[in-house]
Design a protein around this motif. Structure first.
Motif, mmCIF file in Angstrom:
data_model
loop_
_atom_site.group_PDB
_atom_site.id
_atom_site.type_symbol
_atom_site.label_atom_id
_atom_site.label_comp_id
_atom_site.label_asym_id
_atom_site.label_seq_id
_atom_site.Cartn_x
_atom_site.Cartn_y
_atom_site.Cartn_z
ATOM 1 N N GLN A 18 21.721 47.555 37.786
ATOM 2 C CA GLN A 18 21.231 47.300 38.952
ATOM 3 C C GLN A 18 22.294 46.355 39.779
ATOM 4 O O GLN A 18 23.384 45.970 39.511
ATOM 5 N N ALA A 19 22.163 46.285 41.063
ATOM 6 C CA ALA A 19 23.137 45.697 42.029
ATOM 7 C C ALA A 19 23.563 44.186 41.362
ATOM 8 O O ALA A 19 22.444 43.668 40.988
ATOM 9 N N GLY A 20 24.874 43.950 41.472
ATOM 10 C CA GLY A 20 25.128 42.614 40.987
ATOM 11 C C GLY A 20 25.788 42.646 39.530
ATOM 12 O O GLY A 20 26.330 41.687 39.114
ATOM 13 N N ALA A 21 25.224 43.844 38.777
ATOM 14 C CA ALA A 21 25.666 43.884 37.456
ATOM 15 C C ALA A 21 27.145 44.035 37.241
ATOM 16 O O ALA A 21 27.864 44.434 38.186
ATOM 17 N N SER A 22 27.633 44.358 36.032
ATOM 18 C CA SER A 22 29.069 44.549 35.654
ATOM 19 C C SER A 22 28.925 45.747 34.780
ATOM 20 O O SER A 22 28.237 45.955 33.874
ATOM 21 N N LEU A 23 30.249 46.452 34.850
ATOM 22 C CA LEU A 23 30.468 47.644 33.921
ATOM 23 C C LEU A 23 31.977 47.598 33.644
ATOM 24 O O LEU A 23 32.457 47.181 34.549
ATOM 25 N N ARG A 24 32.384 48.178 32.511
ATOM 26 C CA ARG A 24 33.756 48.295 32.117
ATOM 27 C C ARG A 24 33.865 49.810 31.933
ATOM 28 O O ARG A 24 33.544 50.137 30.810
ATOM 29 N N LEU A 25 34.654 50.410 32.683
ATOM 30 C CA LEU A 25 35.178 51.720 32.163
ATOM 31 C C LEU A 25 36.331 51.928 31.417
ATOM 32 O O LEU A 25 37.235 51.150 31.503
ATOM 33 N N SER A 26 36.602 53.073 30.463
ATOM 34 C CA SER A 26 37.560 52.832 29.832
ATOM 35 C C SER A 26 38.069 54.353 29.873
ATOM 36 O O SER A 26 37.158 55.468 30.305
ATOM 37 N N CYS A 27 39.448 54.858 29.740
ATOM 38 C CA CYS A 27 40.009 56.061 29.830
ATOM 39 C C CYS A 27 40.860 56.205 28.791
ATOM 40 O O CYS A 27 41.953 55.312 28.572
ATOM 41 N N ALA A 28 40.571 57.034 27.586
ATOM 42 C CA ALA A 28 41.617 57.278 26.650
ATOM 43 C C ALA A 28 42.367 58.433 26.779
ATOM 44 O O ALA A 28 41.903 59.384 27.286
#
Length: 122
Positions: A13-23
């Motif tokens: 939802q808007a306002g949330a956080s995510l952490r993307l990773s690149c291996a």
């Protein structure tokens, strides 16, 4: 050759956080500038953030400054994108890329991952 695999996308939802990773695997990770690009449906792929080989310099798209943070861990051959205060306009497929120079155009990057989808609902 450098192989790149993204992970960490999802539906939030808007306002949330995510952490993307690149291996990364293949050639020496610390030789490369790394970057995140994104592409929304019907739009061109655009630069989001980039980081130099040892993290001394970073660059961000104006609309994500203050919300997104790019980082890397050369010991783990990994790059990250911490995304806070997500907005519906951040919805896109996010790609990591490796190159030699920190620039904001796609032609500066030789290696690309397959992408991870980020969807932000309002």
């Amino acid at each position: 050759q450098v192989q790149l695999v993204e992970s960490g996308g999802g539906l939030v939802q808007a306002g949330a956080s995510l952490r993307l990773s690149c291996a990364a695997s293949g050639r020496t990770f610390s030789n490369y500038v790394m970057a995140w690009f994104r592409q929304a449906p019907g739009k061109e792929r655009e630069f989001v953030a980039g980081i130099t080989q040892f993290g001394a310099s970073t660059s961000y798209k104006d609309s994500v400054k203050g919300r997104f943070t790019i980082s890397r861990d050369n010991a783990k051959n990994a790059m990250y994108l911490q995304m806070n205060s997500l907005k519906p306009e951040d919805t896109a497929n996010y790609y990591c890329a490796a190159g030699r120079i920190l620039i904001t155009t796609m032609n500066g990057y030789n290696y690309w991952g397959q992408g991870t989808q980020v969807t932000v609902s309002s």
